[in-house]
Design an enzyme around this catalytic site. Structure first.
Site, PDB file in Angstrom:
ATOM      1  N   ASN A 107       0.852  -1.185   0.000  1.00  0.00           N
ATOM      2  CA  ASN A 107       0.000   0.000   0.000  1.00  0.00           C
ATOM      3  C   ASN A 107       0.891   1.239   0.000  1.00  0.00           C
ATOM      4  O   ASN A 107       1.412   1.632   1.037  1.00  0.00           O
ATOM      5  CB  ASN A 107      -0.910  -0.024   1.247  1.00  0.00           C
ATOM      6  CG  ASN A 107      -1.808   1.204   1.324  1.00  0.00           C
ATOM      7  OD1 ASN A 107      -1.879   1.987   0.369  1.00  0.00           O
ATOM      8  ND2 ASN A 107      -2.482   1.383   2.448  1.00  0.00           N
ATOM      9  N   LYS A 149       0.103   4.232  -0.449  1.00  0.00           N
ATOM     10  CA  LYS A 149      -0.585   5.444   0.026  1.00  0.00           C
ATOM     11  C   LYS A 149      -0.344   6.580  -0.990  1.00  0.00           C
ATOM     12  O   LYS A 149      -0.384   6.304  -2.180  1.00  0.00           O
ATOM     13  CB  LYS A 149      -0.130   5.773   1.446  1.00  0.00           C
ATOM     14  CG  LYS A 149      -0.270   4.529   2.362  1.00  0.00           C
ATOM     15  CD  LYS A 149      -0.118   4.797   3.806  1.00  0.00           C
ATOM     16  CE  LYS A 149      -0.283   3.487   4.590  1.00  0.00           C
ATOM     17  NZ  LYS A 149      -0.187   3.648   6.023  1.00  0.00           N
ATOM     18  N   HIS A 206      -9.691   1.594   4.855  1.00  0.00           N
ATOM     19  CA  HIS A 206      -8.424   1.808   5.564  1.00  0.00           C
ATOM     20  C   HIS A 206      -8.640   2.855   6.663  1.00  0.00           C
ATOM     21  O   HIS A 206      -9.394   3.809   6.477  1.00  0.00           O
ATOM     22  CB  HIS A 206      -7.355   2.276   4.580  1.00  0.00           C
ATOM     23  CG  HIS A 206      -5.976   2.225   5.158  1.00  0.00           C
ATOM     24  ND1 HIS A 206      -5.512   3.179   6.036  1.00  0.00           N
ATOM     25  CD2 HIS A 206      -4.974   1.323   5.025  1.00  0.00           C
ATOM     26  CE1 HIS A 206      -4.279   2.866   6.407  1.00  0.00           C
ATOM     27  NE2 HIS A 206      -3.931   1.743   5.803  1.00  0.00           N
ATOM     28  N   GLU A 264      -6.928   5.231   7.621  1.00  0.00           N
ATOM     29  CA  GLU A 264      -6.623   6.613   7.236  1.00  0.00           C
ATOM     30  C   GLU A 264      -7.816   7.249   6.524  1.00  0.00           C
ATOM     31  O   GLU A 264      -8.069   8.444   6.667  1.00  0.00           O
ATOM     32  CB  GLU A 264      -5.368   6.645   6.353  1.00  0.00           C
ATOM     33  CG  GLU A 264      -4.115   6.445   7.190  1.00  0.00           C
ATOM     34  CD  GLU A 264      -2.942   5.838   6.440  1.00  0.00           C
ATOM     35  OE1 GLU A 264      -2.983   5.750   5.202  1.00  0.00           O
ATOM     36  OE2 GLU A 264      -1.985   5.429   7.127  1.00  0.00           O
ATOM     37  N   GLU A 322      -5.565  -4.311  10.931  1.00  0.00           N
ATOM     38  CA  GLU A 322      -4.567  -3.253  11.083  1.00  0.00           C
ATOM     39  C   GLU A 322      -4.891  -2.437  12.325  1.00  0.00           C
ATOM     40  O   GLU A 322      -5.661  -1.459  12.244  1.00  0.00           O
ATOM     41  CB  GLU A 322      -4.588  -2.313   9.870  1.00  0.00           C
ATOM     42  CG  GLU A 322      -4.200  -2.944   8.565  1.00  0.00           C
ATOM     43  CD  GLU A 322      -3.625  -1.911   7.590  1.00  0.00           C
ATOM     44  OE1 GLU A 322      -2.495  -2.102   7.153  1.00  0.00           O
ATOM     45  OE2 GLU A 322      -4.300  -0.912   7.305  1.00  0.00           O
ATOM     46  N   GLY A 348       2.414   2.855  11.016  1.00  0.00           N
ATOM     47  CA  GLY A 348       3.410   3.921  10.879  1.00  0.00           C
ATOM     48  C   GLY A 348       4.075   4.336  12.181  1.00  0.00           C
ATOM     49  O   GLY A 348       4.689   5.405  12.251  1.00  0.00           O
ATOM     50  N   SER A 383       3.354  -1.399  10.706  1.00  0.00           N
ATOM     51  CA  SER A 383       4.795  -1.420  10.992  1.00  0.00           C
ATOM     52  C   SER A 383       5.473  -2.743  10.653  1.00  0.00           C
ATOM     53  O   SER A 383       6.350  -3.209  11.387  1.00  0.00           O
ATOM     54  CB  SER A 383       5.045  -1.045  12.463  1.00  0.00           C
ATOM     55  OG  SER A 383       4.592   0.263  12.712  1.00  0.00           O
TER      56      SER A 383
HETATM   57  P1  13P Z   1       2.927   0.916   7.795  1.00  0.00           P
HETATM   58  O1  13P Z   1       3.447  -0.393   7.246  1.00  0.00           O
HETATM   59  O2  13P Z   1       3.686   2.098   7.254  1.00  0.00           O
HETATM   60  O3  13P Z   1       2.838   0.902   9.279  1.00  0.00           O
HETATM   61  O4  13P Z   1       1.448   1.095   7.227  1.00  0.00           O
HETATM   62  C1  13P Z   1       0.561   0.060   7.386  1.00  0.00           C
HETATM   63  C2  13P Z   1      -0.646   0.326   6.570  1.00  0.00           C
HETATM   64  O5  13P Z   1      -1.407   1.235   6.842  1.00  0.00           O
HETATM   65  C3  13P Z   1      -0.866  -0.514   5.386  1.00  0.00           C
HETATM   66  O6  13P Z   1      -2.136  -0.332   4.871  1.00  0.00           O
END
Ligand code: 13P
Length: 245
Positions: A9, A11, A87, A89, A163, A169, A206
């Site tokens: 992903n 982003k 997601h 976010e 997640e 992150g 992470s």
């Molecule tokens: P990270 O791997 O940067 O923590 O992000 C995870 C994520 O949101 C994948 O969709």
């Protein structure tokens, strides 16, 4: 270890199309799903040989007057196989609700995309323990998958990505043993409701080359959703190597 799925992903990265192409060529493997930002879809697709293409979102209608939105049907026709839905976010910054996510999952499955539904609890919930987290996830699953059973999607079309929000992150992944327990819980919860559908469960938050081995060791976890590490060529290559054993 069976070959596990790795969903990259990206982003809102990388910044340039040339970087997206370079990255794609470097991480192009059979068990990888690359989810670039929409403007890079065509160029990423043109260089993919083994990986699958995924979207980071899709709208809940197939067509119509919805400024700025992307139709899941358009994605399907473009050769996209997977779509990430819900997601955290998007739940946070775009205020996506369970109701919106439910509509998105349904239409994505209907047009034949594999829907990767993201669920996971915030830190305030996890602080109360794993049981509280399970309840939170159960409520999300109940709302996000309301009435999907009428669609009779094929077994492999629904994937759940666990997640935990606090792990995204932050450099603080979940304890793999607890992730495995959560994955078992998700599968058990969905079993009677999905009429023997057996959704794969992925973990996200992470993930790095240093922790992926311990996560994927568990049979209950069929792969990972990787953010930051999927943008680093050498790091992601190591992850692919470990996940492909
Ligand atoms: P990270 O791997 O940067 O923590 O992000 C995870 C994520 O949101 C994948 O969709």
């Amino acid at each position: 270890m069976n070959r596990k799925i790795l969903v990259a992903n990206w982003k809102m990265n990388p910044q340039r199309e040339s970087e997206a192409i370079k990255l794609t060529k470097a991480i192009d493997a059979k068990n990888v799903v690359i989810c670039p930002p929409f403007p890079f879809f065509k160029s990423v697709k043109s260089v993919i040989k083994k990986a699958s293409l995924g979207a980071q979102d899709a709208f809940w209608e197939e067509r119509g007057a919805y400024t700025g939105e992307v139709s899941p049907l358009m994605l399907k026709k473009l050769g996209v196989d997977y779509v990430i839905i819900g997601h955290s976010e998007r739940r946070r910054w775009l205020h996506e609700t369970d109701e919106m996510i439910n509509k998105k999952v349904k239409v994505a499955l209907k047009v034949g995309l594999k829907a990767i539904l993201c669920v996971g609890e915030p830190l305030s919930v996890r602080k109360k323990g794993l049981q509280a987290a399970k309840n939170f996830v159960k409520n999300q699953l109940r709302e996000d998958l309301k009435n999907i059973y009428n669609l009779k999607p094929k077994t492999y079309n629904l994937i759940v990505a666990y997640e935990p929000i606090w792990a995204i992150g932050t450099g603080k992944p979940d304890n793999p043993k607890e992730t495995a327990e959560m994955s078992r819980f998700i599968k058990e919860y969905l079993k009677p409701k999905t009429y023997n559908l057996k959704p794969k469960v992925l973990y996200g938050g992470s993930v790095t080359s240093l922790n992926i081995g311990r996560i994927l060791e568990y049979n209950e976890i069929q792969g990972a959703l990787v953010g930051g590490a999927s943008l680093k060529v050498n790091e992601f290559k190591k992850i692919i190597k470990i996940a492909s054993k």
